[in-house]
Scaffold this active site. Sequence first.
Site: not given
Length: 534
Positions: A298, A328, A350-351, A372, A440, A442
């Site tokens: 990531t 990711q 995502q990310d 996220d 959320r 992490w």
Amino acid sequence: MAKIFNSYFAFAFITFLHILTVFTPFGVVHGATPTTTFSVCSQTPHPEICTSLIGKTIKETPLVVREATLVSTLAQAELAHKLVLAMDLSSFEPRAKSAWADCLELYDDSVYQLNRSLGSTNSHDILTWLSSASTNHETCQNGFLDFNLSSHLQTFQSSLSGFSKYLSNSLAINKAITLSHVTFSKQLKGRRLMTTNDFPKWLSKRDRKLLATPSGGTSANIVVAQDGSGNYKTISEAISAVPKLRSGNSRFVIHVKAGVYKENVEIKKTMHNLMFIGDGMGSTVVTGNKNVQDGSTTFRSASFAVSGSGFIAKDMTFENTAGPAKHQAVAFRSGSDLSVLYGCAFKGYQDTLYVYSGRQFFRNCDVYGTQDFIFGNAAAVLQSCNIYVRKPMGGQTNTITAQARNDRNENTGIIIHNSAVTAASDLKGSGGSVKTFLGRPWKQYSRTVFMKCSLDSIINSAGWLPWSGSFALSTLYYGEYMNTGGGAGTGGRVKWPGYHVITSASEATQFTVGDFLDGGSWIPGTGMPYTAGL
């Protein structure tokens, strides 16, 4: 390995004795008259380490104890870097080697952050740099988790656990000093709340003028243009040329003309005070498609990554086109302390936006993603931004944030202020079948606040989503203050101990640019308009 550890332990202990013998305190903390070292150590997560190194009977100020603890933590960081460097990679598959390479860079950066801390008397700066070192430690391990290589972590966790404990002690001692220091308190009380049209004071007059000037009228040091009309055709070539063209660390401006630049750009920690100016959001685009599914961690998947402090970007788009199926895939990663991004877009799934570490301010920006997609462990404030939630893979749930504070004494968090959360065009057509949450946790002390935002009805009534079971639900801090819109109602929100419906303006003020980022001391110099208070 034991011999190496013992030699570092001895070096650290001798250094501590030297400091306690000859060190003259560089300031007096309010209420912090000389006291027993034991009482200071008792406030740390690992008091046995603190007292064993310094002793229970020596009377010193907390500032002396902090200095001694920082020296010991630096020794542990240097040890961690040497242990990673000396690892036998013969049994490592390519993905494990990729995660290992991240660790080598991250512990090198931790040594850098700790050296900066030892050279500073500013408690707020030190807290930021210690938080960055802590983030590096966690990110090293995350790289192996990205590839489901948890077996490799046993070696790392046992070998590097000392660094983690020393770092936690340093954070605790410095946090106490930060909260009680007279000068720091006066700075907090004396700040003038600025209007949206004011320019913050933390950048030079030249930087203010640069941000206020339309992109086409900017006088740049070098120009990047794909058609050959500039000095370089790629951004990476321009960055490589900077050390030869600049003197010292003065602001260096790179104008990136309109075009789609398909390259993965990385700006190392030694490259400070760079400013990138594009020809407009959507016109100057940096794009890549690295992702975890194809073998990048990531951390390493970013299309554009910056570590050098004082980074500024204006009127650009950063994107990762890997798509939701690749999981990711970072568009933009920043570990740049005291950085500002103005009028920029971040596009991914995502990310998308990795607010990795340091103090970061985003103004008038657009962020697109699914899961996220604003994440990391910086002290980051997004102000007057548009957050667009996209359609994820089938069966996926959208979560806007995933903040990664791992120690209660870190000064990090993600603050969304005076911004709008809405559905992107592809999600609007999904018929409401996709659940969307504000965030959320992490990591254990995850901290996220939405203040005075417009929240679209796509936000689920519960508001927030657990990470795994009851993990972090009592240690996190999630807050909402004076939000509006169809998704802003708090009646059906989660009942977690760490969730707060903020009703007090004084509590909400803790998360403003002025207080949370100490923004009045550095943002004005960037020339960017901002709101210091609520």
